[in-house]
Design an enzyme around this catalytic site. Structure first.
Site, PDB file in Angstrom:
ATOM      1  CB  THR A 157      11.389   6.297 -31.987  1.00  0.00           C
ATOM      2  OG1 THR A 157      11.359   6.459 -33.409  1.00  0.00           O
ATOM      3  CG2 THR A 157      12.202   7.418 -31.363  1.00  0.00           C
ATOM      4  CG  ASP A 158       8.302   1.512 -30.376  1.00  0.00           C
ATOM      5  OD1 ASP A 158       7.599   2.501 -30.064  1.00  0.00           O
ATOM      6  OD2 ASP A 158       8.544   0.597 -29.581  1.00  0.00           O
ATOM      7  CD  GLN A 159       2.997   0.746 -34.618  1.00  0.00           C
ATOM      8  OE1 GLN A 159       3.317   0.601 -35.791  1.00  0.00           O
ATOM      9  NE2 GLN A 159       1.850   0.292 -34.159  1.00  0.00           N
ATOM     10  CG  MET A 160       3.929   2.840 -27.390  1.00  0.00           C
ATOM     11  SD  MET A 160       4.422   1.619 -26.121  1.00  0.00           S
ATOM     12  CE  MET A 160       3.986   0.055 -26.904  1.00  0.00           C
TER      13      MET A 160
END
Lengths: 137, 137, 137, 137
Positions: free
Chosen positions: B15-18
């Site tokens: 995952t990423d910060q989005m």
């Protein structure tokens, strides 16, 4: 032995859904930092691997996370050789936020030298002075 | 040619910060899926690489992102060989959410066969039937 | 619209057992390059995301791999906005080896603007001139 | 407290040019393993994060690398809670090659509980029995 400062900017890819840098990525940064330190010490790691067939294999890695790095932060990593012998080497890393100076993380990696067959070897003499060791004669 | 279904669960690291899966990771999943498809076709990719010295080098990759995958989602990837010759192969991928059936992404990768010196080679005869090609005689 | 040059050095982490850069990492480099391009255009992507709640969501990515990048290579990425509207934007990337000038890869990413609820939105007026669009009045 | 076994297969993406798994990826595997352990303990980590706003932030990670994992190896990770309090938790991991039983790596991660503002919090009572702790009354 002197230390080296590496600067890098946090990539979006390095964040996770917590909104901060994913913890395994600090180990990637340590690798970037020690490759740069090797250049400062007088050799390119890729040449050691390619020309002399010596691999720097990690046997232990440790990281303490103090404050989260975030996307687009500039991170400064101070790296130094904290121990060395003809069999292996230990690096330590201090990671700080460039803008605030705040300490983000600190880490240690321990390595042994291997040949292409993944067997432990002694560091070739020409590299020893670079790690503060006496060259063999 | 038949297709193969691969299942995997979204890792936090992906995952990423989005709050959703970072876009490059879909290409990692495509690799996982085509390695599994190769097993279904009758060979292990690592054996082709290690024993026959044939590398499957990517020359093009494309992905269309339709709906974001999220942490801990189970993803089902349907993979098939969409084109093949003795020079190269193309795979297509349909990625869906296992729970909802919703289409997440679709992709294509095109590959050529290389030898250990990174030169284009023809696929060894023994692998050709697995890709629906006639063996050389 | 002008282009921007980004420089980065290949990390050991980015290689795979083929001895070259793993194919998904070129998409990570594209992200690094477009974040830098945004700064050149006059804004920081993280501010757009944090302050205005506008996300730049990828809907398509494509990469053609021409020559493999290797560990410790310096890579130069030329990035430009190849299309833009109030709904979305397209970037193109040319990646070259800094030392040899050899073309490594070229890519395209297409994006739409989303709000925090992951719904399509129009780009806020203040950002439009940066993408060569007329601001709304 | 009982332990949990997680199985995963080494991805091509996880290797590096040394021909073995890149060292940071073992930390990714530890995350996969502890997410599965949480399910065994009776909750889904994503629910704890999403519904209760409790984050499991890493404060320390350590890994000892004993034998290299390689592409397509099946790896078995035995994970257990080695310490727990209402403030934090420690997990330990033993990673073995499924085929040979050979020990690949062992690791530890220490975590604290944070709220959405990244402030330390006590573990909500409903989760305490799952970590072998008394619920608050």
């Amino acid at each position: 032995m002197s230390s080296h400062l590496t600067r890098l900017r946090v990539r979006y890819a390095e964040t996770d859904q917590m909104g901060v840098v994913y913890y395994a990525n600090y180990l990637v940064w340590m690798e970037v930092a020690r490759v740069e330190l090797c250049k400062t010490l007088g050799f390119r790691y890729k040449d050691m691997e390619r020309e002399d067939g010596v691999l720097l294999a990690v046997i232990q890695a440790e990281c303490r996370y103090r404050y989260p790095a975030r996307f687009d932060d500039e991170v400064v990593i101070e790296t130094s050789v904290s121990a060395a012998s003809s069999r292996g080497v230990e690096f330590t890393y201090e990671m700080r936020c460039a803008e605030t100076g705040r300490r983000l993380a600190s880490g240690t990696t321990r390595h042994i030298f291997l040949n292409g067959e993944m067997e432990p070897v002694r560091l070739p003499a020409k590299y020893r002075p670079m790690f503060g060791l006496k060259g063999s004669t």
